[in-house]
Design an enzyme around this catalytic site. Structure first.
Site, PDB file in Angstrom:
ATOM      1  N   SER A   1       0.820  -1.204   0.000  1.00 24.15           N
ATOM      2  CA  SER A   1       0.000   0.000   0.000  1.00 24.15           C
ATOM      3  C   SER A   1       0.862   1.266   0.000  1.00 24.15           C
ATOM      4  CB  SER A   1      -0.885   0.002   1.252  1.00 24.15           C
ATOM      5  OG  SER A   1      -1.600   1.206   1.319  1.00 24.15           O
TER       6      SER A   1
ATOM      7  N   LYS B   1      -3.516   2.599  -2.099  1.00 19.94           N
ATOM      8  CA  LYS B   1      -3.019   3.616  -1.174  1.00 19.94           C
ATOM      9  C   LYS B   1      -4.064   3.770  -0.051  1.00 19.94           C
ATOM     10  CE  LYS B   1      -0.976   7.707  -0.076  1.00 19.94           C
ATOM     11  NZ  LYS B   1       0.241   7.551   0.741  1.00 19.94           N
TER      12      LYS B   1
ATOM     13  N   ASN C   1      -4.488  -0.201   8.202  1.00 23.23           N
ATOM     14  CA  ASN C   1      -3.188   0.389   8.480  1.00 23.23           C
ATOM     15  C   ASN C   1      -3.167   0.945   9.898  1.00 23.23           C
ATOM     16  OD1 ASN C   1      -0.807   1.743   8.597  1.00 23.23           O
ATOM     17  ND2 ASN C   1      -1.196   3.064   6.828  1.00 23.23           N
TER      18      ASN C   1
ATOM     19  N   CYS D   1       1.273   3.162  10.327  1.00 18.13           N
ATOM     20  CA  CYS D   1       1.981   4.218   9.620  1.00 18.13           C
ATOM     21  C   CYS D   1       2.751   5.069  10.622  1.00 18.13           C
ATOM     22  CB  CYS D   1       1.037   5.110   8.826  1.00 18.13           C
ATOM     23  SG  CYS D   1       1.939   6.448   8.015  1.00 18.13           S
TER      24      CYS D   1
ATOM     25  N   LYS E   1      -2.305  -4.729   9.197  1.00 17.50           N
ATOM     26  CA  LYS E   1      -0.913  -4.477   8.776  1.00 17.50           C
ATOM     27  C   LYS E   1      -0.091  -4.051   9.977  1.00 17.50           C
ATOM     28  CE  LYS E   1       1.960  -2.328   5.283  1.00 17.50           C
ATOM     29  NZ  LYS E   1       1.977  -1.623   3.995  1.00 17.50           N
TER      30      LYS E   1
ATOM     31  N   ILE F   1       6.228  -6.258   6.698  1.00 15.30           N
ATOM     32  CA  ILE F   1       6.228  -5.197   7.698  1.00 15.30           C
ATOM     33  C   ILE F   1       5.903  -3.849   7.059  1.00 15.30           C
ATOM     34  CG2 ILE F   1       7.878  -6.334   9.207  1.00 15.30           C
ATOM     35  CD1 ILE F   1      10.119  -4.645   8.075  1.00 15.30           C
ATOM     36  N   ASN F   2       5.332  -2.965   7.847  1.00 19.95           N
ATOM     37  CA  ASN F   2       5.284  -1.569   7.430  1.00 19.95           C
ATOM     38  C   ASN F   2       6.713  -1.024   7.549  1.00 19.95           C
ATOM     39  OD1 ASN F   2       4.447   1.126   6.878  1.00 19.95           O
ATOM     40  ND2 ASN F   2       2.437   0.698   7.771  1.00 19.95           N
TER      41      ASN F   2
ATOM     42  N   GLY G   1       8.776  -6.053   2.274  1.00 20.51           N
ATOM     43  CA  GLY G   1       9.946  -5.355   2.772  1.00 20.51           C
ATOM     44  C   GLY G   1      11.091  -5.585   1.801  1.00 20.51           C
TER      45      GLY G   1
END
Lengths: 265, 301
Positions: free
Chosen positions: B20, B44, B125, B128, B163, B189-190, B241
């Site tokens: 995303s 997104k 999400n 972030c 996430k 991972i974020n 990642g």
């Protein structure tokens, strides 16, 4: 033409002034590229992953030739400066919208460039001077600002119109900015096309508003994708734009050229 | 040769998705790759109202990666439903909508608005690092993650992916919290919170001071976290990642990921997603893997 990324072949590279390089590439990207557009150039350093946005200085469609004139400002551009004939370099483009040449029809236009904002105006000068009679500007004046007497591309601009020069150190032309040159030389016009550092663009936006002129500014910002996906390079806009709905246009895709009245810089 | 995978009852033609925020809503990269060839497009992040995001500079290159602090700029759910969803629905690919919010109410508003839309899955999400309130506050404490996950599950009509953030002491604890609250899958991972300083100007490079690090630089961290979570939970994992190639994707799958997402490398090469799909197929042929599901979590003690 659609955007593409491909390996371009270096036709030639030479130095035009201190730190200013003139790189000519053979690539299909040259096909439909228009003045004011840019390309993303990749280094061959595998740890450096993002393309560097570099404006297009010249296009030769017949030869598939793209000319980039850039300043070495960091690691990426330093690597580009070492490229020579026959080398390959990955390029993404053509990117961005380009200058609205249709706004020049029948008008007095002024092309104003500053520093490494000078090169993209060369292709514009060439195209404007070759437009058919009904689309051509009434006249073209060119005002370029340099740090010193190393006035790269100046002779090429003179092929298309009268050139006025301003230098930071006063070694040539008007001592001062391109706006000082407008005042000193009493240069008047209806439409300004420009590219250069942000303080100069702010000055031109103000000057154009005060003199009831249109101004089209080419902006730059740190970019990642170059194609409008990451939202890294935005500029505040007066109206909510169709894409973002939050007064944030993407410089790489909605620009880099904007009507000065539309952006808050 | 079977490349189909299944996550929470949703079948994907192959495991390759996008991370995303790196792919817009598909349109921009649709000029370069055939979206029909992808397992899924993950959009997104979208909130209940338009978000302006952070000031510029928002991005900076780093060794084998980049920092970003976009701040989840998005046009809001109304525009998203009107413009972006119909575009994606034209393609034969799964649609996963990434949902962001400042508060529980904002997340639920988006989840509710999507309930009657043709969307295959939701990705929430809560990780972030670039928004000041909400977002990551839900994703760094197991009890908060448990709470938001169970509330979203009460409202969601589509399967829910949580996430996860790597910016925690123990990501496994977070994975367990998401699973026990009813999440259908997790993605990780974020980005990893980072910083870059311009030594000549003596200033932060990003206007937001900090940003999220992504790209190949974080791949080993991500592979380890996918592996650790895969040992601890039964729900499927979407791994991401720094994935750049088919080999990278296979590595994540061997560590326990069912799906894989291409993120920052889209910016390096707009054809990356297609290359990852092709690379997986090539690996399967060379290694005589008949079914991609054979390799999921195949490496363990």
């Amino acid at each position: 033409m659609a955007k593409l990324k491909e390996s371009a072949t270096v036709i030639s590279q030479r130095i035009l002034a201190d730190g200013i390089y003139d790189l000519r590439l053979e690539t299909k990207i040259a096909g439909d590229a228009v003045p004011g557009q840019f390309v993303g150039v990749y280094t061959d350093d595998k740890s450096s992953l993002l393309p560097r946005p570099i404006s297009i200085c010249g296009v030769d469609k017949e030869k598939n030739e793209l000319r980039l004139v850039y300043r070495v400002v960091g690691k990426g551009t330093d690597l580009f400066s070492k490229l020579s004939e026959g080398d390959h370099v990955d390029v993404l483009g053509p990117l961005g919208n380009g200058y609205p040449m249709e706004e020049a029809a029948g008008k007095s236009v002024i092309l104003m460039g500053g520093g490494i904002g000078v090169p993209p105006l060369l292709e514009l000068a060439k195209r404007l001077s070759k437009l058919s009679d009904d689309k051509r500007p009434k006249d073209i004046k060119i005002v370029m600002g340099y740090r010193n007497d190393q006035t790269f591309l100046a002779d090429e601009f003179r092929k298309y119109a009268e050139l006025y020069i301003a230098t930071d150190d006063g070694s040539l032309g008007t001592h001062g900015t391109v706006i000082d040159a407008l005042n000193e030389q009493s240069i008047e016009g209806d439409v300004i096309y420009t590219c250069g550092p942000m303080p100069m663009l702010r000055g031109i936006k103000k000057y154009a508003a005060e003199h009831n002129m249109k101004a089209y500014l080419s902006l730059e910002e740190r970019m990642a994708c170059g194609v409008g996906a990451c939202l890294g390079c935005v500029v505040a806009t007066k109206e909510k734009d169709a894409h973002s709905h939050v007064n944030n246009a993407r410089i790489c895709t909605d620009g880099p050229v904007f009507d000065a009245e539309d952006v808050d810089i | 040769m079977n490349t189909k995978i299944n996550i929470a009852g949703v079948e994907f033609k192959n495991p390759v998705m996008v991370a995303s925020g790196t792919f817009g809503s598909g349109q921009e990269y649709g000029e370069f790759v055939d979206l029909n060839k992808l397992g899924a497009v993950v959009t997104k992040g979208v909130a209940d109202k338009p978000w302006p995001g952070n000031p510029v500079p928002r991005v900076a290159e780093t060794a084998s990666g980049m920092l970003n602090a976009i701040g989840l700029q998005n046009p809001g759910i109304d525009v998203f439903i009107e413009r972006d969803l119909p575009f994606l629905q034209k393609y034969d690919t799964r649609i996963i909508v990434n949902v962001c919010g400042h508060s529980e109410e904002e997340y639920l508003n988006v989840v509710d608005r999507l309930s009657d839309q043709k969307v295959d899955m939701l990705e929430i999400n809560v990780s972030c690092p670039n928004v000041k309130e909400g977002g990551i506050a839900f994703g760094t404490r197991p009890d908060a993650l448990y709470h938001i996950t169970s509330e979203i599950k009460k409202h969601a009509k589509q399967p829910v992916i949580m996430k996860l953030s790597p910016n925690v002491t123990d990501i496994v604890e977070m994975a367990r919290a998401a699973e026990s609250a009813g999440a259908d899958a997790i993605s990780l991972i974020n980005t990893i919170t980072g910083m870059k300083i311009d030594i000549n100007k003596r200033k932060f490079v990003l206007a937001n001071k900090t940003g999220g690090l992504s790209g190949p630089a974080i791949k080993p961290v991500a592979v380890r976290m996918v592996y650790s979570c895969a040992q601890a939970v039964k729900i499927p994992i979407i791994g991401m990642g720094g994935i750049a190639t088919g080999e990278d994707a296979i590595e994540f799958m061997l560590a326990g990921a069912t799906g894989v997402a291409v993120g920052m490398m889209n910016f390096h090469d707009p054809y990356s997603t297609q290359k990852v799909v092709d690379g997986i197929n090539k690996y399967m042929q060379e290694q005589k893997v008949d079914d991609i599901n054979e390799i999921i979590g195949a490496v363990h003690e």
